[in-house]
Design a protein around this motif. Sequence first.
Motif, PDB file in Angstrom:
ATOM      1  N   ASP A 109       0.824  -1.214   0.000  1.00 22.62           N
ATOM      2  CA  ASP A 109       0.000   0.000   0.000  1.00 22.62           C
ATOM      3  C   ASP A 109       0.858   1.265   0.000  1.00 22.62           C
ATOM      4  OD1 ASP A 109      -2.169  -1.617  -0.044  1.00 22.62           O
ATOM      5  OD2 ASP A 109      -3.010  -0.988   1.879  1.00 22.62           O
ATOM      6  N   GLU A 110       1.922   1.209   0.792  1.00 23.06           N
ATOM      7  CA  GLU A 110       2.832   2.360   0.882  1.00 23.06           C
ATOM      8  C   GLU A 110       3.461   2.674  -0.482  1.00 23.06           C
ATOM      9  OE1 GLU A 110       7.085   2.789   3.006  1.00 23.06           O
ATOM     10  OE2 GLU A 110       5.541   1.921   4.298  1.00 23.06           O
ATOM     11  N   GLY A 111       3.979   1.623  -1.139  1.00 17.34           N
ATOM     12  CA  GLY A 111       4.645   1.822  -2.435  1.00 17.34           C
ATOM     13  C   GLY A 111       3.688   2.206  -3.540  1.00 17.34           C
ATOM     14  N   MET A 112       2.520   1.560  -3.573  1.00 17.88           N
ATOM     15  CA  MET A 112       1.539   1.864  -4.617  1.00 17.88           C
ATOM     16  C   MET A 112       0.995   3.275  -4.457  1.00 17.88           C
ATOM     17  SD  MET A 112       0.303   0.144  -7.244  1.00 17.88           S
ATOM     18  CE  MET A 112      -0.311   1.271  -8.495  1.00 17.88           C
ATOM     19  N   GLN A 113       0.897   3.726  -3.212  1.00 20.35           N
ATOM     20  CA  GLN A 113       0.407   5.088  -2.974  1.00 20.35           C
ATOM     21  C   GLN A 113       1.371   6.130  -3.546  1.00 20.35           C
ATOM     22  OE1 GLN A 113      -2.803   5.642  -1.483  1.00 20.35           O
ATOM     23  NE2 GLN A 113      -2.340   7.519  -2.609  1.00 20.35           N
ATOM     24  N   VAL A 114       2.664   5.848  -3.440  1.00 22.94           N
ATOM     25  CA  VAL A 114       3.666   6.755  -4.017  1.00 22.94           C
ATOM     26  C   VAL A 114       3.425   6.892  -5.534  1.00 22.94           C
ATOM     27  CG1 VAL A 114       6.132   7.037  -4.539  1.00 22.94           C
ATOM     28  CG2 VAL A 114       5.416   6.304  -2.258  1.00 22.94           C
ATOM     29  N   VAL A 115       3.150   5.759  -6.176  1.00 22.27           N
ATOM     30  CA  VAL A 115       2.867   5.779  -7.618  1.00 22.27           C
ATOM     31  C   VAL A 115       1.608   6.600  -7.897  1.00 22.27           C
ATOM     32  CG1 VAL A 115       2.249   4.352  -9.620  1.00 22.27           C
ATOM     33  CG2 VAL A 115       3.973   3.528  -8.004  1.00 22.27           C
ATOM     34  N   LEU A 116       0.527   6.319  -7.159  1.00 22.14           N
ATOM     35  CA  LEU A 116      -0.750   7.007  -7.406  1.00 22.14           C
ATOM     36  C   LEU A 116      -0.641   8.510  -7.149  1.00 22.14           C
ATOM     37  CD1 LEU A 116      -3.136   4.345  -5.823  1.00 22.14           C
ATOM     38  CD2 LEU A 116      -2.953   4.915  -8.254  1.00 22.14           C
ATOM     39  N   ASN A 117       0.179   8.866  -6.159  1.00 13.28           N
ATOM     40  CA  ASN A 117       0.362  10.302  -5.860  1.00 13.28           C
ATOM     41  C   ASN A 117       1.096  11.025  -6.983  1.00 13.28           C
ATOM     42  OD1 ASN A 117      -0.859   9.884  -3.417  1.00 13.28           O
ATOM     43  ND2 ASN A 117       1.020   9.934  -2.193  1.00 13.28           N
ATOM     44  N   ALA A 118       1.863  10.255  -7.763  1.00 13.82           N
ATOM     45  CA  ALA A 118       2.712  10.870  -8.798  1.00 13.82           C
ATOM     46  C   ALA A 118       2.012  10.984 -10.152  1.00 13.82           C
ATOM     47  CB  ALA A 118       3.995  10.051  -8.947  1.00 13.82           C
ATOM     48  N   ILE A 119       0.846  10.359 -10.289  1.00 12.03           N
ATOM     49  CA  ILE A 119       0.183  10.335 -11.601  1.00 12.03           C
ATOM     50  C   ILE A 119      -1.228  10.920 -11.518  1.00 12.03           C
ATOM     51  CG2 ILE A 119       1.523   8.308 -12.311  1.00 12.03           C
ATOM     52  CD1 ILE A 119      -0.971   6.585 -11.870  1.00 12.03           C
ATOM     53  N   LYS A 120      -1.786  11.257 -12.689  1.00  8.30           N
ATOM     54  CA  LYS A 120      -3.176  11.713 -12.745  1.00  8.30           C
ATOM     55  C   LYS A 120      -4.012  10.579 -13.297  1.00  8.30           C
ATOM     56  CE  LYS A 120      -2.744  16.695 -13.082  1.00  8.30           C
ATOM     57  NZ  LYS A 120      -2.049  17.669 -13.908  1.00  8.30           N
ATOM     58  N   THR A 121      -5.041  10.190 -12.556  1.00 14.00           N
ATOM     59  CA  THR A 121      -5.889   9.082 -13.004  1.00 14.00           C
ATOM     60  C   THR A 121      -7.296   9.601 -13.292  1.00 14.00           C
ATOM     61  OG1 THR A 121      -6.472   8.545 -10.716  1.00 14.00           O
ATOM     62  CG2 THR A 121      -4.610   7.362 -11.662  1.00 14.00           C
ATOM     63  N   LYS A 122      -7.972   8.936 -14.226  1.00 13.31           N
ATOM     64  CA  LYS A 122      -9.355   9.326 -14.561  1.00 13.31           C
ATOM     65  C   LYS A 122     -10.288   9.040 -13.391  1.00 13.31           C
ATOM     66  CE  LYS A 122      -9.294   8.742 -19.580  1.00 13.31           C
ATOM     67  NZ  LYS A 122      -9.906   8.046 -20.714  1.00 13.31           N
ATOM     68  N   HIS A 123     -10.002   7.955 -12.680  1.00 11.18           N
ATOM     69  CA  HIS A 123     -10.835   7.563 -11.541  1.00 11.18           C
ATOM     70  C   HIS A 123      -9.956   7.451 -10.300  1.00 11.18           C
ATOM     71  CE1 HIS A 123     -14.400   6.629 -14.017  1.00 11.18           C
ATOM     72  NE2 HIS A 123     -13.491   6.312 -14.916  1.00 11.18           N
ATOM     73  N   LYS A 124     -10.418   8.039  -9.216  1.00  3.66           N
ATOM     74  CA  LYS A 124      -9.624   8.019  -7.973  1.00  3.66           C
ATOM     75  C   LYS A 124      -9.548   6.594  -7.416  1.00  3.66           C
ATOM     76  CE  LYS A 124      -9.363  10.407  -3.502  1.00  3.66           C
ATOM     77  NZ  LYS A 124      -7.902  10.426  -3.504  1.00  3.66           N
ATOM     78  N   VAL A 125      -8.373   6.221  -6.987  1.00  5.87           N
ATOM     79  CA  VAL A 125      -8.164   4.883  -6.422  1.00  5.87           C
ATOM     80  C   VAL A 125      -7.951   5.011  -4.919  1.00  5.87           C
ATOM     81  CG1 VAL A 125      -6.687   2.838  -6.426  1.00  5.87           C
ATOM     82  CG2 VAL A 125      -7.105   4.068  -8.578  1.00  5.87           C
ATOM     83  N   ASN A 126      -8.799   4.333  -4.153  1.00  4.43           N
ATOM     84  CA  ASN A 126      -8.639   4.287  -2.695  1.00  4.43           C
ATOM     85  C   ASN A 126      -8.085   2.907  -2.341  1.00  4.43           C
ATOM     86  OD1 ASN A 126      -8.874   4.030   0.055  1.00  4.43           O
ATOM     87  ND2 ASN A 126     -10.863   5.052   0.188  1.00  4.43           N
ATOM     88  N   LEU A 127      -6.793   2.857  -2.024  1.00  5.65           N
ATOM     89  CA  LEU A 127      -6.131   1.565  -1.800  1.00  5.65           C
ATOM     90  C   LEU A 127      -6.750   0.774  -0.648  1.00  5.65           C
ATOM     91  CD1 LEU A 127      -2.345   2.339  -2.343  1.00  5.65           C
ATOM     92  CD2 LEU A 127      -3.873   1.031  -3.814  1.00  5.65           C
ATOM     93  N   LYS A 128      -7.319   1.483   0.334  1.00  5.20           N
ATOM     94  CA  LYS A 128      -7.927   0.767   1.467  1.00  5.20           C
ATOM     95  C   LYS A 128      -9.145  -0.042   1.014  1.00  5.20           C
ATOM     96  CE  LYS A 128      -6.411   3.561   5.374  1.00  5.20           C
ATOM     97  NZ  LYS A 128      -5.465   4.449   4.678  1.00  5.20           N
TER      98      LYS A 128
END
Length: 272
Positions: free
Chosen positions: A184-203
């Motif tokens: 979760d920690e590592g994937m969040q770093v990726v998600l924070n760095a990119i713009k996505t069409k749909h928000k991803v809530n890892l929880k």
Amino acid sequence: MGFPGTWMTESESVVYRVVPKCACSTIGQIMFYSDHGVFFDGDIHDATAGMHKWAIEASQAKIEKNVKGHKSYAFTCVRNPYTRVLSSFFDKICGIQRNGKRYRGNLVPLLTQKYGIEVGGEDGRAEFDQIASFRRFLLFTRDTIRWKKPMEPDIHWSAMSGHVSTFIANGGRYDQIFFTEKFDEGMQVVLNAIKTKHKVNLKKIPKFNESEGHGPKRLHPVEDYFDDLSRHLVWEIYKRDFQLFKYDFDNPANKMPLGEVDLDEVHAKLGD
């Protein structure tokens, strides 16, 4: 050679180099969701639309152009070599696959005959000596990687550094390499760095484990499977993985990395 094992969202928001047995099903589904707002119905490895993959011929030019121009954030994910090779054994060797058959058809009979490996009978449910069979599997793994006998090494147990390196050698550069153990920690770093069409809530994202339930349950702690000889074989096969990705070779019971991945070191050592 291009970029084998590389996936990219249709929106080109992010590029991912797949490393088998390292949360690739979950990562692929997150990428799919980030573009479409829904998960792929089925195993993401079977998806032939909704995402660019190097294995899809029509995607190759787009992936190549993006990666060589480093137009999008690029990442991959790695895992402790001890637990990864154990997982490969239980999933691919002992388990029945999604199609209801054994992995790679005649592979298990070959292993039974040449290495004396047991897998729990026809359906993988009978009792067998997991530790003895796994250690014999490690011998087979070493033989495939060292001498390409009795077959070429399989992507699920070949070294992670080999998968990671093709991306670099052909002109790609990673922005992030994170650990399955700190997903979760590592994937969040990726998600924070990119713009996505749909928000991803890892929880709220389920863990998509395509190998779960395929094979028998592991009965012993990780360290019980690795005696002196097994650890010698593991070092022979995965030395570079331990060194580059900072995992603890000395203690198979410690699945956590000892430090962060040094991206400059990875690019320097795997780029030649």
